[in-house]
Design an enzyme around this catalytic site. Sequence first.
Site, mmCIF file in Angstrom:
data_model
loop_
_atom_site.group_PDB
_atom_site.id
_atom_site.type_symbol
_atom_site.label_atom_id
_atom_site.label_comp_id
_atom_site.label_asym_id
_atom_site.label_seq_id
_atom_site.Cartn_x
_atom_site.Cartn_y
_atom_site.Cartn_z
ATOM 1 N N GLU A 158 7.013 41.986 72.242
ATOM 2 C CA GLU A 158 6.998 40.668 72.432
ATOM 3 C C GLU A 158 7.724 40.313 73.650
ATOM 4 O O GLU A 158 8.856 40.800 74.065
ATOM 5 C CB GLU A 158 7.927 40.299 71.240
ATOM 6 C CG GLU A 158 7.444 40.837 69.780
ATOM 7 C CD GLU A 158 6.169 39.924 69.662
ATOM 8 O OE1 GLU A 158 5.551 38.930 70.428
ATOM 9 O OE2 GLU A 158 5.294 40.162 68.537
ATOM 10 N N CYS B 244 12.248 37.926 62.560
ATOM 11 C CA CYS B 244 12.019 39.142 63.891
ATOM 12 C C CYS B 244 12.364 38.261 65.031
ATOM 13 O O CYS B 244 13.355 38.749 65.692
ATOM 14 C CB CYS B 244 10.387 39.546 63.930
ATOM 15 S SG CYS B 244 10.331 40.826 62.620
ATOM 16 N N HIS C 36 6.576 44.591 67.659
ATOM 17 C CA HIS C 36 5.923 44.165 66.356
ATOM 18 C C HIS C 36 5.065 45.530 66.033
ATOM 19 O O HIS C 36 4.102 45.545 66.758
ATOM 20 C CB HIS C 36 5.172 43.006 66.456
ATOM 21 C CG HIS C 36 6.031 41.919 65.557
ATOM 22 N ND1 HIS C 36 6.254 40.668 66.031
ATOM 23 C CD2 HIS C 36 6.737 41.889 64.467
ATOM 24 C CE1 HIS C 36 6.954 39.970 65.189
ATOM 25 N NE2 HIS C 36 7.179 40.694 64.192
HETATM 26 N N1 PCA Z 1 8.652 41.095 59.854
HETATM 27 C C1 PCA Z 1 9.028 39.811 59.734
HETATM 28 C C2 PCA Z 1 10.492 39.830 59.439
HETATM 29 C C3 PCA Z 1 10.668 41.259 59.020
HETATM 30 C C4 PCA Z 1 9.455 41.898 59.684
HETATM 31 O O1 PCA Z 1 9.623 43.209 59.463
HETATM 32 C C5 PCA Z 1 8.785 39.068 60.800
HETATM 33 O O2 PCA Z 1 7.990 39.277 61.851
HETATM 34 O O3 PCA Z 1 9.599 38.013 61.260
#
Ligand code: PCA
Length: 195
Positions: free
Chosen positions: A70, A133, A153
Amino acid sequence: MHFMILLTGFEPFGGDAHNPSERVANVLAGHHVGGVKLRTEARLETHITPDVRAVVMLGLARGRMQVALERVALNVADDRLPDNAGRQRRNETLHPGGADAHLSSLPLDDILLAWHEARLPGYVSNSAGLYLCNQVFYAVRHRHPHLMAGFVHLPSDETLAVHSLEAFVPLEWQIKSVRTALEVIARHVSHDANS
Ligand code: PCA
């Protein structure tokens, strides 16, 4: 002083049976990567001790086709789902007075290069979403602006994808991708410490 890289994952949410980010963090917990020790945590805010030289936060993004670095955390929460404590924020500023956005301070280009050299598909994403996240990513960059920190991610893995028709990356590949990213980060951390 010896250094640490703090690696974090998330517990399952939204009715999922597991979260690959928690699995990957647990598998790598306590290992050394490039001479740097990894520590894993669930509650990160209180645990950024002075020996922590980098923070790598992992989370699940179902539907993504590849592992993603990200680029940016935004100062807003707009939750599609309540969190596991039942809280749902709609169009709320996370840190009043804070910058609208913080960029990842991980060496994104070097990680991407290392992934591609190892034939591990991955890319840089320009949105971490506006859910939890993004929230932890923003909080760490906001509170520790000089620390190397960023978010990765992960897509669904084979276990989650068995129950729905969606893209996935096997957990073993996800582990390899995260380990490769950590090796690059460990090199940067050791280099900064020696210069
Ligand atoms: N993914 C979510 C919150 C927790 C996770 O593992 C997100 O992308 O915000």
